[in-house]
Design a protein around this motif. Structure first.
Motif: not given
Length: 623
Positions: A523-551
């Protein structure tokens, strides 16, 4: 026309005639009840009202007679006292005046009369029970009152009037004071009538007492006071003014009209507050020259009569309905019996016809059985072919999945192999050996992927275990580093300060992250903003893994289909559209959730939620 209609048609005419007879009877009965019964009911309830009125009238007359009887002899008794006679003989004696004043006041208090006073033969009051009140009678002249001049002539004085001094209504009794056989003065006793009126109020009737001129001077309805039931002719007004019976009170005629029926006197009053029809019963009191009347509102009697009439009409209607239902049931019963006879005859005819038809149908059935057996054999063969086709389709889907998953490690392996050849040519044997080790690891990785994809296709009941998230992310980036570097992508990884662990399978979780990150890179390799963020957060009894691109993000029209098999927004030859579908099913096997949405600041945001596992019990997960 159907068979049932044709059979029942002859029975319809008698049935309709019975209905017409029942309806005609009901109409006649209801008309009779409304006309004759309604009139009878009204007379009945008017008779009840008349009887109640007579009882009330007798009671009212008895009370009035008792009240007058209480005071009628009192003036004569007082007139025979020596001191009263002495005062009449010597009207200027102050001692006698004081004594008689006190005596009259005491008698007035004992008998609860309104006033008692003594007059000379010219009508002047010389002593009175109210001598010490602000408006005493002493000095007043009442010779124009009938109770005075009737008594001074030697008779009994009786008169009802409104006091000209006190302006209070009362009934006056007069008796002469006889000295030496001649009337020399008059003793008058005034009886109050307000207490009698109080007992009349609050009932469902109205009581009026009229004088000889028809003027109401006592009533349970204060608004009718000084109204006349007779026309106020000049003669009547002159006679009333002569005796000043009602002082300066305004006299007027009560607005009413007579509406007598054949049995009872009725009047209709037009006055707004008491408008309505009244039944009136009256009785005269000759001694007082009064007429006592009781008026009862006929609205209740007429309402009761109307209710009884309506009930009678309803009873007639219900009786007619019951008779009609009975007639209908009888007609239906006869109709059913007739239909049964007709149907039996028809059935016998048709049985013979059907028997002949069945013989020919049996022959046709035998032919159909033969044809169906042949068809059943063809269906079995077709079913076998469909099963085989299903197996081939499943095999094709698995091959496509393997091809998709192997492309990435093969591309990485080829890159490492090319690098190894260059390193060997340059004499960097140790670095080349590291690349070969990596290629060997990728081959192991491909074998592991093949095994897990095969297990996924077979839907195995694999036991899940705690998996360290940091290790899975490192293994994922090892596969994708060459693409990240080649596309000059800035990847940011934030896994928090404390180690996170999730309940999953390590290889399949790595497979999910590889698929999502690959889509983000595309999604980002053909654009000008080539950032990707991978984040993991503890939410009580679950873990949320988010991957956001700037495409460019995910179009809203495609968001619901993005996890469907073979659905892809890439061009031909750039993917099979299975990566996200496989990832979605893997996360569901982990009892987790995978969803996609557009970030408010742009780009796509994939979120993986998995059950959290305490970091202290994390062990090496089985491959």
């Amino acid at each position: 026309m159907t068979l049932a209609q044709a059979i029942s048609a002859p029975w319809q005419q008698p049935y309709k005639r019975r209905w017409l007879v029942a309806i005609g009877f009901a109409v006649l009965a209801m008309a009779a009840a409304a006309i004759w019964g309604g009139g009878y009911a009204q007379r009945f309830y008017l008779a009840e009202a008349n009887a109640r009125g007579l009882n009330t009238l007798r009671l009212a007359v008895a009370v009035l007679r008792g009240q007058t009887a209480r005071y009628e002899n009192l003036p004569e008794v007082i007139a025979n006292f020596e001191e009263v006679e002495a005062l009449i003989a010597d009207p200027d004696n102050p001692e006698l005046i004081d004594w008689v004043n006190l005596y009259l006041k005491e008698i007035n208090s004992q008998f609860e009369s309104s006033d008692i006073y003594l007059m000379t033969d010219d009508g002047t009051t010389i002593a009175a029970s109210n001598f010490d009140t602000p408006v005493p009678f002493v000095g007043e002249n009442f010779r124009y009152r009938p109770y005075f001049y009737d008594a001074i002539d030697g008779g009994e004085g009786r008169f009802f009037a409104l006091g000209t001094t006190s302006f209070k209504r009362g009934y006056y009794f007069g008796a002469p004071v006889v000295i030496d056989g001649e009337p020399r003065g008059v003793v008058a006793v005034k009886a109050d009538v307000d207490s009698i009126e109080e007992t009349w109020r609050g009932g469902d009737f109205k009581i009026v007492v009229t004088d000889p001129e028809g003027i109401i001077f006592m009533t349970s309805h204060p608004g009718w006071l000084y109204n006349s039931l007779l026309p106020l002719t000049p003669d009547r007004l002159a006679r009333t003014a002569e005796t000043r019976r009602y002082a300066d009170a305004e006299l007027r005629e009560l607005p009413y009209s007579r509406s007598d029926d054949d049995h009872y006197p009725l009047i209709r009053i037009e006055e707004r507050e008491t408008a309505g029809e009244y039944l009136i019963v009256s009785e005269t009191m000759p001694a007082a020259d009064w007429t006592v009347s009781v008026m009862l509102d006929t609205a209740s009697a007429r309402a009761q009569a109307a209710t009884v009439t309506i009930i009678a009409l309803l009873a007639i209607a219900l009786g007619t309905l019951a008779a009609a239902i009975y007639i209908q049931r009888r007609a239906r019963l006869q109709e059913r019996l007739h239909l049964q006879r007709e149907a039996k005859e028809l059935l016998e005819r048709r049985v013979a016809e059907r028997t002949a038809e069945l013989a020919s149908v049996n022959l046709k059935l035998e032919e159909e059985v033969t044809e169906r057996r042949a068809t059943e054999q063809m269906l079995r063969k077709t079913q076998s072919d469909l099963v085989q086709a299903g197996k081939l389709a499943a095999l094709g889907q698995m091959s496509a999945a393997l091809s998709h998953e192997f492309n990435q490690p093969l591309a990485a392996g080829k890159n490492y192999a090319d690098n190894a050849l260059v390193l060997i040519e340059r004499g960097r044997i140790e670095d080349a050996r590291l690349n070969v080790d990596r290629i060997s690891g990728l081959m192991d990785r491909m074998a592991s992927i093949s095994r897990h994809l095969r297990n996924f296709a077979r839907n195995p009941n694999e036991k899940l275990a705690p998996v360290p998230l940091e290790q899975v992310v490192e293994d994922t980036l090892e596969i994708l580093n060459w693409r990240i570097e080649a596309a000059d992508i800035a990847l940011t990884v934030q896994l928090g300060d404390e180690p996170l662990a999730v309940v999953a399978g390590p290889v399949r979780l790595q497979q999910v992250l590889v698929n999502i990150l690959t889509n983000a890179i595309d999604a980002v390799e053909t654009g000008t903003d080539r950032r990707i963020e991978l984040t993991a957060t503890r939410l009580g009894e679950r873990v949320a893994i988010t991957i956001r691109d700037h495409g460019p993000g995910v179009p809203a029209s495609l968001a619901e289909r993005i996890f469907d098999p073979f659905f892809s927004t890439k061009g031909v030859g750039k993917g099979l559209g299975l990566g996200l579908s496989i990832s979605y099913n893997i996360i569901k096997d982990f009892k987790g959730d995978l969803r996609v949405e557009n970030h408010p600041e742009g780009g796509a945001l994939f979120t993986v939620e998995l059950k959290a596992s305490p970091s202290e019990i994390v062990t090496e997960a089985a491959q």
